[in-house]
Design a protein around this motif. Structure first.
Motif, PDB file in Angstrom:
ATOM      1  N   VAL A  47       6.612   4.837 -10.148  1.00 17.02           N
ATOM      2  CA  VAL A  47       6.276   3.431  -9.612  1.00 17.02           C
ATOM      3  C   VAL A  47       7.071   3.014  -8.458  1.00 17.02           C
ATOM      4  CG1 VAL A  47       5.943   1.018 -10.668  1.00 17.02           C
ATOM      5  CG2 VAL A  47       5.830   2.930 -12.230  1.00 17.02           C
ATOM      6  N   ASP A  48       8.546   2.582  -8.906  1.00 18.34           N
ATOM      7  CA  ASP A  48       9.076   1.860  -7.569  1.00 18.34           C
ATOM      8  C   ASP A  48       9.929   3.133  -6.965  1.00 18.34           C
ATOM      9  OD1 ASP A  48       8.341  -0.769  -7.776  1.00 18.34           O
ATOM     10  OD2 ASP A  48       9.550  -0.816  -9.520  1.00 18.34           O
ATOM     11  N   VAL A  56       7.182   8.981   6.853  1.00 12.34           N
ATOM     12  CA  VAL A  56       6.223   8.042   6.282  1.00 12.34           C
ATOM     13  C   VAL A  56       7.135   6.744   6.007  1.00 12.34           C
ATOM     14  CG1 VAL A  56       5.174   7.582   4.193  1.00 12.34           C
ATOM     15  CG2 VAL A  56       4.942   9.861   5.161  1.00 12.34           C
ATOM     16  N   HIS A  60       6.771   2.908   7.222  1.00 12.21           N
ATOM     17  CA  HIS A  60       6.378   1.864   6.443  1.00 12.21           C
ATOM     18  C   HIS A  60       7.468   0.770   6.877  1.00 12.21           C
ATOM     19  CE1 HIS A  60       3.694   2.865   3.916  1.00 12.21           C
ATOM     20  NE2 HIS A  60       4.083   4.048   3.448  1.00 12.21           N
ATOM     21  N   LEU A 186      -9.124  10.072   4.162  1.00 13.90           N
ATOM     22  CA  LEU A 186      -8.811   8.620   5.050  1.00 13.90           C
ATOM     23  C   LEU A 186      -9.300   8.849   6.552  1.00 13.90           C
ATOM     24  CD1 LEU A 186      -7.008   6.340   4.851  1.00 13.90           C
ATOM     25  CD2 LEU A 186      -4.991   7.791   5.271  1.00 13.90           C
ATOM     26  N   VAL A 240      -4.143  -5.836  -5.017  1.00 13.15           N
ATOM     27  CA  VAL A 240      -3.457  -5.383  -3.784  1.00 13.15           C
ATOM     28  C   VAL A 240      -4.224  -4.253  -3.071  1.00 13.15           C
ATOM     29  CG1 VAL A 240      -1.681  -3.825  -2.774  1.00 13.15           C
ATOM     30  CG2 VAL A 240      -1.010  -5.705  -4.231  1.00 13.15           C
ATOM     31  N   GLN A 245      -3.571  -3.664   0.831  1.00 14.80           N
ATOM     32  CA  GLN A 245      -3.221  -2.439   1.302  1.00 14.80           C
ATOM     33  C   GLN A 245      -4.069  -1.711   2.683  1.00 14.80           C
ATOM     34  OE1 GLN A 245      -4.242   0.500  -1.717  1.00 14.80           O
ATOM     35  NE2 GLN A 245      -2.314   1.962  -1.068  1.00 14.80           N
ATOM     36  N   TYR A 249      -2.538  -1.180   6.573  1.00 21.01           N
ATOM     37  CA  TYR A 249      -2.610   0.075   6.981  1.00 21.01           C
ATOM     38  C   TYR A 249      -3.270  -0.145   8.493  1.00 21.01           C
ATOM     39  CZ  TYR A 249      -4.986   4.778   7.916  1.00 21.01           C
ATOM     40  OH  TYR A 249      -5.153   5.969   8.386  1.00 21.01           O
TER      41      TYR A 249
ATOM     42  N   GLU B  19      -0.163   9.703   2.673  1.00 18.09           N
ATOM     43  CA  GLU B  19       0.932   9.132   1.957  1.00 18.09           C
ATOM     44  C   GLU B  19       1.264   7.682   2.673  1.00 18.09           C
ATOM     45  OE1 GLU B  19       4.210  11.938   1.845  1.00 18.09           O
ATOM     46  OE2 GLU B  19       5.391  10.545   0.624  1.00 18.09           O
ATOM     47  N   PHE B  20       1.229   7.447   3.794  1.00 15.42           N
ATOM     48  CA  PHE B  20       1.496   6.336   4.630  1.00 15.42           C
ATOM     49  C   PHE B  20       0.664   5.272   4.010  1.00 15.42           C
ATOM     50  CE2 PHE B  20       0.691   3.617   8.335  1.00 15.42           C
ATOM     51  CZ  PHE B  20       1.902   3.116   8.501  1.00 15.42           C
ATOM     52  N   TYR B  21      -0.612   5.563   3.849  1.00 15.85           N
ATOM     53  CA  TYR B  21      -1.677   4.407   3.326  1.00 15.85           C
ATOM     54  C   TYR B  21      -1.214   4.302   1.958  1.00 15.85           C
ATOM     55  CZ  TYR B  21      -6.015   2.324   2.024  1.00 15.85           C
ATOM     56  OH  TYR B  21      -6.874   1.426   1.720  1.00 15.85           O
ATOM     57  N   GLU B  22      -0.927   5.365   1.027  1.00 14.53           N
ATOM     58  CA  GLU B  22      -0.805   4.984  -0.199  1.00 14.53           C
ATOM     59  C   GLU B  22       0.471   4.358  -0.753  1.00 14.53           C
ATOM     60  OE1 GLU B  22      -2.024   8.558  -1.903  1.00 14.53           O
ATOM     61  OE2 GLU B  22      -3.808   8.093  -2.057  1.00 14.53           O
ATOM     62  N   SER B  23       1.661   4.791   0.088  1.00 13.44           N
ATOM     63  CA  SER B  23       3.015   4.632  -0.576  1.00 13.44           C
ATOM     64  C   SER B  23       3.490   3.491  -0.486  1.00 13.44           C
ATOM     65  CB  SER B  23       3.911   5.930  -0.133  1.00 13.44           C
ATOM     66  OG  SER B  23       4.010   5.684   1.365  1.00 13.44           O
ATOM     67  N   ARG B  24       3.026   2.571   0.327  1.00 17.93           N
ATOM     68  CA  ARG B  24       3.644   1.121   0.786  1.00 17.93           C
ATOM     69  C   ARG B  24       3.300   0.443  -0.612  1.00 17.93           C
ATOM     70  NH1 ARG B  24       3.245  -2.416   6.126  1.00 17.93           N
ATOM     71  NH2 ARG B  24       3.987  -4.384   5.127  1.00 17.93           N
ATOM     72  N   HIS B  25       2.141   0.406  -1.261  1.00 17.21           N
ATOM     73  CA  HIS B  25       1.838  -0.586  -2.334  1.00 17.21           C
ATOM     74  C   HIS B  25       1.736   0.535  -3.514  1.00 17.21           C
ATOM     75  CE1 HIS B  25       1.248  -4.020   0.233  1.00 17.21           C
ATOM     76  NE2 HIS B  25       0.582  -2.904   0.980  1.00 17.21           N
ATOM     77  N   ARG B  26       2.415   1.580  -3.645  1.00 16.56           N
ATOM     78  CA  ARG B  26       2.266   2.578  -4.709  1.00 16.56           C
ATOM     79  C   ARG B  26       2.807   1.882  -5.938  1.00 16.56           C
ATOM     80  NH1 ARG B  26       4.686   8.044  -2.806  1.00 16.56           N
ATOM     81  NH2 ARG B  26       6.439   6.386  -2.623  1.00 16.56           N
ATOM     82  N   GLY B  27       3.835   0.978  -5.873  1.00 16.39           N
ATOM     83  CA  GLY B  27       4.700   0.337  -6.752  1.00 16.39           C
ATOM     84  C   GLY B  27       3.871  -0.676  -7.658  1.00 16.39           C
ATOM     85  N   ALA B  28       3.210  -1.309  -6.696  1.00 20.86           N
ATOM     86  CA  ALA B  28       2.164  -2.461  -7.216  1.00 20.86           C
ATOM     87  C   ALA B  28       1.249  -2.027  -8.038  1.00 20.86           C
ATOM     88  CB  ALA B  28       1.755  -3.514  -5.954  1.00 20.86           C
ATOM     89  N   LEU B  29       0.431  -1.163  -7.134  1.00 17.49           N
ATOM     90  CA  LEU B  29      -0.654  -0.532  -7.909  1.00 17.49           C
ATOM     91  C   LEU B  29      -0.224   0.105  -9.343  1.00 17.49           C
ATOM     92  CD1 LEU B  29      -2.437   0.889  -4.856  1.00 17.49           C
ATOM     93  CD2 LEU B  29      -2.992  -0.887  -6.111  1.00 17.49           C
ATOM     94  N   ALA B  30       0.691   0.957  -9.199  1.00 14.65           N
ATOM     95  CA  ALA B  30       1.293   1.771 -10.348  1.00 14.65           C
ATOM     96  C   ALA B  30       1.454   0.694 -11.615  1.00 14.65           C
ATOM     97  CB  ALA B  30       2.332   2.437 -10.209  1.00 14.65           C
ATOM     98  N   ARG B  31       2.067  -0.493 -11.327  1.00 15.78           N
ATOM     99  CA  ARG B  31       2.431  -1.495 -12.114  1.00 15.78           C
ATOM    100  C   ARG B  31       1.116  -2.149 -12.940  1.00 15.78           C
ATOM    101  NH1 ARG B  31       7.249  -2.433  -9.716  1.00 15.78           N
ATOM    102  NH2 ARG B  31       6.240  -3.450  -7.907  1.00 15.78           N
ATOM    103  N   GLU B  32       0.254  -2.374 -11.918  1.00 16.12           N
ATOM    104  CA  GLU B  32      -1.060  -3.004 -12.288  1.00 16.12           C
ATOM    105  C   GLU B  32      -1.858  -1.861 -13.243  1.00 16.12           C
ATOM    106  OE1 GLU B  32      -4.481  -5.092  -9.594  1.00 16.12           O
ATOM    107  OE2 GLU B  32      -2.152  -5.753  -9.303  1.00 16.12           O
ATOM    108  N   ARG B  34      -0.266   0.369 -14.921  1.00 20.38           N
ATOM    109  CA  ARG B  34       0.346   0.529 -16.386  1.00 20.38           C
ATOM    110  C   ARG B  34       0.051  -0.628 -17.201  1.00 20.38           C
ATOM    111  NH1 ARG B  34       6.609   0.421 -15.437  1.00 20.38           N
ATOM    112  NH2 ARG B  34       6.195  -1.851 -15.468  1.00 20.38           N
TER     113      ARG B  34
END
Lengths: 562, 90
Positions: A47-48, A56, A60, A186, A240, A245, A249, B19-32, B34
């Motif tokens: 998650v975090d 990458v 970011h 993508l 998000v 998101q 991007y 990965e650049f697209y996905e990882s920035r908001h990975r945490g927020a999305l994974a929390r939602e 969950r």
């Protein structure tokens, strides 16, 4: 002086700083250890905490910290001449921002990926934590208000930017839908999105949009400010993946493309810097260079906001501790390069000194419009593009940066309001919509409180925003110094920037206080007093914490908090 | 040779871009995600907790699948042990 020389000196300085100074800091002061188990591995949860490729992560980190601020600050700051702004950006990036950003990242990595806010509590104390929250809320409030005003001003100055700026929202929604609902790879959506974005700039040039001159006593910029906040409120409530998101991007890609286009154009056009090295014919309303330069240019030289990004999300994804140097230090170098681009655009993009002088006729007159016009001239000459298109390109770039920051800023403010609702047991504040309305309402009050019905005078807040940002940087440097002191390592490399930044901040607040009093800007006066109180509080905390840390024995072998 | 080298490099670049697209908001999305899964978990186990669930006949076969995440779920929900008498966990 040739702009190529200026660009080469600046970029060369950054390169030397990265190769030599950052290595010294990484090896001797932070003593980065590639074998240290970073939180991304130790606490990996998908998650975090996720180990991420350093390129990458750098992408970011850089795109999160670079926004409209490193453009606006230098664009206003060159009014004192190009040399002070140039020196502050290069020296600041190499010796201040790089150490600050990488330091915040390192401190967080060594403390289970905790944010600077949490570190403030464990290193300095509970009282400092509340101070930290107050400073952050003030910062977000000002960011949102200032950026809304900047976008509104751009929409009025460069009317061809209105269509592309709103069209990109539709493009982002499309990308989000294609990727998440359709599972499309993508590459094609990205290329098509960029193509559509640049095509829409031509459409925008053919159909410039303007709002009615006055509605309910509100002038055009003020109408845009209201529209933008309604948008920001809605955008911050959406999931998000729907908007934020894909928008982030497109923004990131566009930032790299924009920087490449700009420096290429400088190389091809080789414009001459027409602005004076030191401006001797300053307009009457310009405050003294010392201390105001150091708060007008915050992002691009040193900015406390970066510490929030470093310790908030980046530290939880760092694969190896030795990546701190690459991600943290090089991230601030990227931002320095953007500030450098802004300096060149605003000093070399004008044909004559007379033209430059007439643009910089008052303190807040430069800013983003100067960047758009000057940069537009350079790009159109270097790449043989129509001037109007080049100006639209830069205006849209600035609008997109500012708008994305607003999306995120309003979202963060909503979280803080909701948290207060929980802490003080006020259920009404915990609702998503109610908290958003409160956050946006405060921003609107600030935007209009500072500028009146026109909604434009709000750029007066800019230096105040800079002071708050520097306060935050001072706090982060304090925490770093205390941690280093406890480890028995040299603290001078963090203490000197801290003292410098805090002294300049307090001086700038005092100078501005007098200015607001003379101009009878009582709203801003109160705001200034608030920030001054916070600044003095930070300084006192710094003194007492450092004295306490000095008296306790250094604990060389034991890592703080680990 | 150089052709395959190029396509490999392109693939690598596209992976990083993804990965650049996905990882920035990975945490927020994974929390939602969950949060939604947690709600689903509650639905599936609702009958055992005494909440009537007309779909329980159909959700029964999901139990073995969801059991994997059961421990994490009850910990997240603030219960140290399994809340169900006949459904032991830890």
């Amino acid at each position: 002086m040739s702009a190529i020389v200026l660009a080469a000196l600046g970029l060369g300085g950054f390169a030397l700083g990265y190769v030599f100074y950052s290595r010294f800091i990484a090896d001797r002061i932070f003593q980065l250890d590639p074998d240290f188990e970073t939180p991304a591995h130790a606490q990996e949860d998908g998650v975090d905490f996720v180990p991420t490729n350093r390129w990458v992560l750098w992408g970011h980190h850089f795109t999160s910290i670079a926004g409209a601020a490193p453009i606006v600050g230098p664009a206003i700051g060159v009014i004192w001449g190009w040399l002070p702004a140039f020196l502050w950006v290069t020296v600041g990036t190499v010796f201040f921002a790089g150490v600050h950003d990488a330091g915040a990242l390192w401190a967080s990595v060594r403390n289970r990926g905790e944010s600077i806010g949490a570190l403030t509590e464990s290193v300095v104390g509970k009282r400092a934590r509340s101070l930290f929250m107050v400073v952050i809320f003030l910062l977000l409030l000002m960011v949102n208000a200032v950026f809304a005003i900047i976008i509104a001003q751009l929409f009025v100055d460069v009317r061809s930017s209105v269509i592309p700026a709103w069209f990109v929202i539709a493009v982002a929604l499309g990308i989000g839908w294609l990727l998440y609902r359709r599972g499309v790879p993508l590459l094609w959506p990205s290329l098509i999105a960029l193509g559509l974005l640049y095509a829409s700039m031509f459409v925008g040039a053919v159909f410039p949009v303007s709002l009615p001159e006055e509605v309910l006593g509100l002038q055009e910029p003020a109408q845009w400010v209201l529209i933008l906040f309604v948008y920001a409120a809605i955008a911050s409530l959406l999931p998000v993946w729907v908007l934020l998101q894909p928008r982030d991007y497109i923004n990131g890609i566009q930032l790299f493309v924009g920087l490449a286009i700009f420096f290429m154009a400088v190389l091809l056009a080789n414009p001459t810097v027409v602005a004076p090295a030191f401006n001797t014919g300053l307009p009457d309303d310009v405050p003294p260079l010392l201390p105001l330069l150091f708060v007008t240019i915050a992002c691009g030289a040193i900015s406390g906001f970066h510490g929030l990004v470093s310790s908030g999300t980046t530290s939880k994804q760092l694969d190896k501790e030795s990546d701190v140097r690459f991600v943290g230090y090089l991230g601030s170098v990227g931002e320095g390069a953007l500030a450098l681009a802004a300096i060149i655009a605003c000093t070399a993009g004008f044909a004559t000194l007379g033209e430059w002088d007439s643009f910089y006729s008052t303190f807040a007159a430069g800013g983003i419009p100067a960047f758009v016009q000057g940069g537009g001239a350079i790009i159109s000459e270097g790449l043989r593009l129509p001037v109007h298109f080049a100006e639209t390109l830069l205006a849209v770039m600035a609008v997109l940066f500012a708008a994305t920051t607003m999306d995120t800023g309003v979202r963060l403010q909503r979280y803080i309001v909701q948290e207060w609702g929980v802490i003080y047991d006020l259920p009404i504040l915990t609702g998503r919509v109610a908290a958003t309305i409160i956050a946006v309402g405060l921003c609107i009050a600030l935007a209009f409180g500072a500028g009146g019905g026109a909604g434009t005078g709000g750029l007066m807040i800019w230096p105040l925003f800079g002071t708050t940002n520097q306060l935050l940087a001072g706090l982060t440097l304090l925490i770093l110094s205390v941690i280093l002191m406890k480890l028995g390592r040299p603290t001078i490399y963090t203490l000197v920037p801290m003292v410098f930044v805090l002294v300049m901040t307090v001086l700038a607040l005092l100078v501005q206080l007098a200015g607001f009093w003379r101009q009878e800007q009582y709203f801003l006066l109160v705001m200034d007093l608030f920030i001054l109180a916070a600044a003095i509080w930070v300084a006192l905390e710094a003194l007492s914490t450092l004295r306490r840390a000095r008296m306790s024995e250094p604990e060389e072998e034991v890592e703080v908090g680990v | 040779m150089s052709g395959s080298g190029f396509s490999e490099r392109l693939d690598r670049f596209l992976d990083l871009l993804r990965e650049f697209y996905e990882s920035r908001h990975r945490g927020a999305l994974a929390r939602e995600m969950r949060d939604e899964d947690d709600l689903f978990m509650l639905l599936v186990f609702s009958e055992m907790m005494g909440i009537p669930n007309p779909a329980s006949y159909y959700t029964l076969e999901l139990l073995p699948v969801l059991y994997e995440g059961f421990h994490d779920w009850h910990i997240r929900m603030g219960m140290e042990h399994s809340p169900l008498d006949h459904f032991r966990c830890c």
